[in-house]
Design an enzyme around this catalytic site. Structure first.
Site, PDB file in Angstrom:
ATOM      1  N   ARG A 122       8.885  11.101  37.244  1.00  0.00           N
ATOM      2  CA  ARG A 122       9.939  11.866  37.944  1.00  0.00           C
ATOM      3  C   ARG A 122      11.308  11.172  37.928  1.00  0.00           C
ATOM      4  NH1 ARG A 122       5.587  12.765  41.495  1.00  0.00           N
ATOM      5  NH2 ARG A 122       4.660  14.787  41.074  1.00  0.00           N
ATOM      6  N   LYS A 144      24.055  14.518  30.135  1.00  0.00           N
ATOM      7  CA  LYS A 144      23.296  15.647  29.572  1.00  0.00           C
ATOM      8  C   LYS A 144      22.251  15.079  28.630  1.00  0.00           C
ATOM      9  CE  LYS A 144      26.370  19.620  29.649  1.00  0.00           C
ATOM     10  NZ  LYS A 144      27.114  20.599  28.828  1.00  0.00           N
ATOM     11  N   GLU A 186      34.633  15.486  17.761  1.00  0.00           N
ATOM     12  CA  GLU A 186      34.587  15.485  19.236  1.00  0.00           C
ATOM     13  C   GLU A 186      35.826  14.787  19.807  1.00  0.00           C
ATOM     14  OE1 GLU A 186      32.331  17.263  20.781  1.00  0.00           O
ATOM     15  OE2 GLU A 186      30.392  17.119  19.753  1.00  0.00           O
ATOM     16  N   LYS A 228      36.416  12.500  29.141  1.00  0.00           N
ATOM     17  CA  LYS A 228      35.110  13.046  29.517  1.00  0.00           C
ATOM     18  C   LYS A 228      34.731  12.602  30.928  1.00  0.00           C
ATOM     19  CE  LYS A 228      30.536  14.276  28.222  1.00  0.00           C
ATOM     20  NZ  LYS A 228      29.546  14.487  27.197  1.00  0.00           N
ATOM     21  N   GLU A 238      28.353  21.208  35.405  1.00  0.00           N
ATOM     22  CA  GLU A 238      28.955  22.296  34.647  1.00  0.00           C
ATOM     23  C   GLU A 238      29.022  23.602  35.426  1.00  0.00           C
ATOM     24  OE1 GLU A 238      28.224  22.080  30.403  1.00  0.00           O
ATOM     25  OE2 GLU A 238      28.454  24.251  30.301  1.00  0.00           O
ATOM     26  N   ARG A 242      33.568  21.512  33.380  1.00  0.00           N
ATOM     27  CA  ARG A 242      32.834  20.810  32.325  1.00  0.00           C
ATOM     28  C   ARG A 242      32.562  21.712  31.128  1.00  0.00           C
ATOM     29  NH1 ARG A 242      27.913  16.392  32.660  1.00  0.00           N
ATOM     30  NH2 ARG A 242      27.768  16.158  30.406  1.00  0.00           N
ATOM     31  N   ASN A 246      32.726  22.229  25.880  1.00  0.00           N
ATOM     32  CA  ASN A 246      31.991  22.979  24.854  1.00  0.00           C
ATOM     33  C   ASN A 246      32.920  23.721  23.898  1.00  0.00           C
ATOM     34  OD1 ASN A 246      29.242  22.456  25.527  1.00  0.00           O
ATOM     35  ND2 ASN A 246      29.614  23.594  27.409  1.00  0.00           N
ATOM     36  N   HIS A 249      31.645  24.830  20.553  1.00  0.00           N
ATOM     37  CA  HIS A 249      30.195  24.629  20.519  1.00  0.00           C
ATOM     38  C   HIS A 249      29.406  25.933  20.417  1.00  0.00           C
ATOM     39  CE1 HIS A 249      31.258  20.562  21.390  1.00  0.00           C
ATOM     40  NE2 HIS A 249      30.011  20.164  21.561  1.00  0.00           N
ATOM     41  N   HIS A 253      26.863  25.746  17.649  1.00  0.00           N
ATOM     42  CA  HIS A 253      25.415  25.800  17.860  1.00  0.00           C
ATOM     43  C   HIS A 253      24.794  26.930  17.038  1.00  0.00           C
ATOM     44  CE1 HIS A 253      25.453  23.507  21.965  1.00  0.00           C
ATOM     45  NE2 HIS A 253      25.572  22.706  20.925  1.00  0.00           N
ATOM     46  N   HIS A 266      26.201  17.997  13.757  1.00  0.00           N
ATOM     47  CA  HIS A 266      26.706  18.609  14.981  1.00  0.00           C
ATOM     48  C   HIS A 266      28.246  18.635  14.982  1.00  0.00           C
ATOM     49  CE1 HIS A 266      26.934  19.694  19.207  1.00  0.00           C
ATOM     50  NE2 HIS A 266      27.723  18.655  19.413  1.00  0.00           N
TER      51      HIS A 266
HETATM   52  P1  NAD Z   1      22.549  11.184  15.180  1.00  0.00           P
HETATM   53  O1  NAD Z   1      22.029  10.606  16.406  1.00  0.00           O
HETATM   54  O2  NAD Z   1      21.634  12.015  14.348  1.00  0.00           O
HETATM   55  O3  NAD Z   1      23.152  10.013  14.300  1.00  0.00           O
HETATM   56  C1  NAD Z   1      23.702  10.318  13.052  1.00  0.00           C
HETATM   57  C2  NAD Z   1      23.112   9.477  11.921  1.00  0.00           C
HETATM   58  O4  NAD Z   1      23.684   8.191  11.959  1.00  0.00           O
HETATM   59  C3  NAD Z   1      21.612   9.280  12.028  1.00  0.00           C
HETATM   60  O5  NAD Z   1      21.067   9.294  10.733  1.00  0.00           O
HETATM   61  C4  NAD Z   1      21.520   7.884  12.628  1.00  0.00           C
HETATM   62  O6  NAD Z   1      20.293   7.258  12.350  1.00  0.00           O
HETATM   63  C5  NAD Z   1      22.654   7.201  11.955  1.00  0.00           C
HETATM   64  N1  NAD Z   1      23.203   6.064  12.669  1.00  0.00           N
HETATM   65  C6  NAD Z   1      23.386   5.933  13.990  1.00  0.00           C
HETATM   66  N2  NAD Z   1      24.070   4.819  14.254  1.00  0.00           N
HETATM   67  C7  NAD Z   1      24.284   4.206  13.071  1.00  0.00           C
HETATM   68  C8  NAD Z   1      24.952   3.023  12.702  1.00  0.00           C
HETATM   69  N3  NAD Z   1      25.595   2.265  13.595  1.00  0.00           N
HETATM   70  N4  NAD Z   1      24.970   2.684  11.398  1.00  0.00           N
HETATM   71  C9  NAD Z   1      24.377   3.484  10.470  1.00  0.00           C
HETATM   72  N5  NAD Z   1      23.771   4.650  10.763  1.00  0.00           N
HETATM   73  C10 NAD Z   1      23.739   4.997  12.054  1.00  0.00           C
HETATM   74  O7  NAD Z   1      23.820  12.117  15.463  1.00  0.00           O
HETATM   75  P2  NAD Z   1      25.067  11.982  16.452  1.00  0.00           P
HETATM   76  O8  NAD Z   1      26.177  12.632  15.735  1.00  0.00           O
HETATM   77  O9  NAD Z   1      25.238  10.619  16.956  1.00  0.00           O
HETATM   78  O10 NAD Z   1      24.643  12.885  17.681  1.00  0.00           O
HETATM   79  C11 NAD Z   1      24.405  14.262  17.527  1.00  0.00           C
HETATM   80  C12 NAD Z   1      23.524  14.709  18.652  1.00  0.00           C
HETATM   81  O11 NAD Z   1      24.183  14.500  19.897  1.00  0.00           O
HETATM   82  C13 NAD Z   1      23.179  16.181  18.600  1.00  0.00           C
HETATM   83  O12 NAD Z   1      21.808  16.335  18.835  1.00  0.00           O
HETATM   84  C14 NAD Z   1      23.978  16.787  19.720  1.00  0.00           C
HETATM   85  O13 NAD Z   1      23.379  17.926  20.268  1.00  0.00           O
HETATM   86  C15 NAD Z   1      24.031  15.659  20.693  1.00  0.00           C
HETATM   87  N6  NAD Z   1      25.160  15.715  21.627  1.00  0.00           N
HETATM   88  C16 NAD Z   1      24.887  15.554  22.940  1.00  0.00           C
HETATM   89  C17 NAD Z   1      25.922  15.562  23.846  1.00  0.00           C
HETATM   90  C18 NAD Z   1      25.638  15.297  25.294  1.00  0.00           C
HETATM   91  O14 NAD Z   1      26.536  15.461  26.122  1.00  0.00           O
HETATM   92  N7  NAD Z   1      24.434  14.875  25.627  1.00  0.00           N
HETATM   93  C19 NAD Z   1      27.246  15.713  23.415  1.00  0.00           C
HETATM   94  C20 NAD Z   1      27.479  15.862  22.055  1.00  0.00           C
HETATM   95  C21 NAD Z   1      26.424  15.846  21.158  1.00  0.00           C
HETATM   96  N1  GLY Z   2      29.176  17.657  25.344  1.00  0.00           N
HETATM   97  C1  GLY Z   2      29.336  18.571  26.420  1.00  0.00           C
HETATM   98  C2  GLY Z   2      29.099  17.994  27.768  1.00  0.00           C
HETATM   99  O1  GLY Z   2      28.752  16.850  27.901  1.00  0.00           O
HETATM  100  O2  GLY Z   2      29.234  18.687  28.743  1.00  0.00           O
END
Ligand code: NAD
Ligand code: GLY
Length: 368
Positions: A122, A144, A186, A228, A238, A242, A246, A249, A253, A266
């Protein structure tokens, strides 16, 4: 090192940005609640940075029990099946309620680790060590967490704040250039949605940023995180503001879901989505053609796409946009630009305008 604070009362936390943070265990140790630490990473990041992090923690605290869970790499693996592996490891290793999970990776690892922490017994402590530009400027901050469902991106998840965010800028040196560009989407988003001065700074410095100039990149990360953090402090769950984060997005998406997770990154999908949001704002009379061209120019300078993939159709856009999380009772809600640097959440009823915008983007070879 630059340090910011996300002010959420008793759940407030620090965001540290700078070089060599992997080797600063003293930032991490005070945030552990017990002696058990599970580091979650993936098959790409772990070989690069896991040993360095483990060694520095073990040296600083020899009695710390460190276990690891290495997930497959990629958006396609951001699902419940792979999340289960984190819980399996926690249970097999006898982790208790005082355990801490540490995400070492990009947004995929961060979102999954946070969700695993939110659910395990939990809710247990969790720390973000984001290793992509995208995760350093966005996903690691704000709590998130979640995974994808085949029918919708990030549809399963929880709000669960980390205790600490450590963005080590040195790790960006190994990041592929396509991923750097995706993260820059972003960064540009923050300028477009609420900070014209930051947008102007980005326009002036985009070449240096794309070449990886570390001072500029650190500055962009800090300004993005501050933007942020301010928004999340005001509206953690949100209820209103917040949603502006998006921008792009809803369209993005739709692209990610239709193309299959991981085909378009993304950030690439968000870039195209921001261009569409700008063009739709123009069609509403909010932006000028020159404004949209300005959006297009900075996105292209960051090596980002502005046109949707050829596999998309009007029907596929509309179908996916209809299940967006922002929609309420079937009402489409979009983030649009009243002007550059000022985004608004809009209950959108002008379907013909939207269809025209998408059809033109899908069919015209030139962007405007
Ligand atoms: P990712 O986590 O897939 O990383 C991208 C690639 O880079 C992967 O292949 C990873 O293994 C590689 N990588 C990571 N760090 C590295 C490094 N230092 N050196 C070499 N390679 C490296 O993608 P991302 O762009 O980091 O994140 C995208 C994800 O984040 C999506 O799933 C999206 O929905 C999510 N997201 C979440 C929020 C949130 O608020 N929680 C906001 C924006 C995006
Ligand atoms: N990336 C959108 C949020 O964190 O709200």
């Amino acid at each position: 090192m630059q340090s910011l604070n996300l002010d959420l009362g008793e759940r407030s936390y620090s965001i540290h940005i700078g070089p060599q943070l992997l080797e600063k265990p003293n930032l991490i140790l005070p945030q552990l609640s017990g002696k058990q630490l599970l580091i979650v990473s993936n098959t790409t990041v772990a070989p690069l940075y896991l040993e360095k992090l483990k060694a520095s923690l073990s040296q600083a605290k020899p009695d710390l029990i460190i276990k690891t869970c290495i997930l497959p790499d990629g958006e396609a693996y951001k699902n419940l099946e792979n999340l289960q592996k984190v819980w399996d490891t926690l249970l097999k290793e006898g982790f208790n309620r005082k355990a801490t999970l540490l995400a070492l990776g990009g947004g995929v690892v961060g979102d999954m680790t946070g969700f695993a922490a939110a659910c395990y017994q939990r809710g247990v402590n969790f720390i973000q060590m984001p290793t992509t530009l995208l995760s350093q400027v966005d996903s690691s901050v704000g709590g998130k967490t979640g995974v994808n469902h085949p029918l919708g991106k990030n549809m399963l998840g929880a709000f669960w704040q980390p205790r600490l965010v450590l963005a080590d800028t040195d790790v960006l040196k190994t990041l592929p250039s396509r991923e750097l560009a995706a993260g820059m989407a972003e960064v540009i988003k923050y300028g477009l949605l609420g900070d014209l001065a930051f947008l102007e700074w980005l326009e002036a410095n985009i070449a240096g940023l794309m070449s990886g100039a570390s001072q500029l990149v650190s500055e962009a990360i800090a300004r993005s995180c501050q933007c942020k953090a301010d928004i999340v402090a005001e509206d953690e769950r949100e209820g209103g503001k917040r949603a502006l984060l998006n921008l792009g997005h809803t369209f993005g998406h739709a692209i990610e879901t239709e193309m299959g997770y991981g085909q378009w990154l993304h950030g690439e999908a968000v870039a195209c989505g921001m261009w569409l949001a700008a063009d739709l704002s123009r069609r509403l009379g909010w932006l000028t053609l020159a404004d949209v061209k300005r959006v297009e120019k900075i996105l292209l300078a960051a090596n980002l796409p502005v046109k949707p993939p050829k596999e998309m159709t009007l029907a596929s856009f509309l179908q996916h946009m209809a299940v967006d999380k922002k929609n309420v009772d079937g009402q489409l809600r979009l983030i649009l630009l009243r002007q550059l640097g000022q985004a608004e959440l809009v209950e959108f009823n002008e379907l013909p305008l939207l269809e025209e915008c998408l059809t033109d983007a899908l069919t015209k070879t030139h962007s405007l």
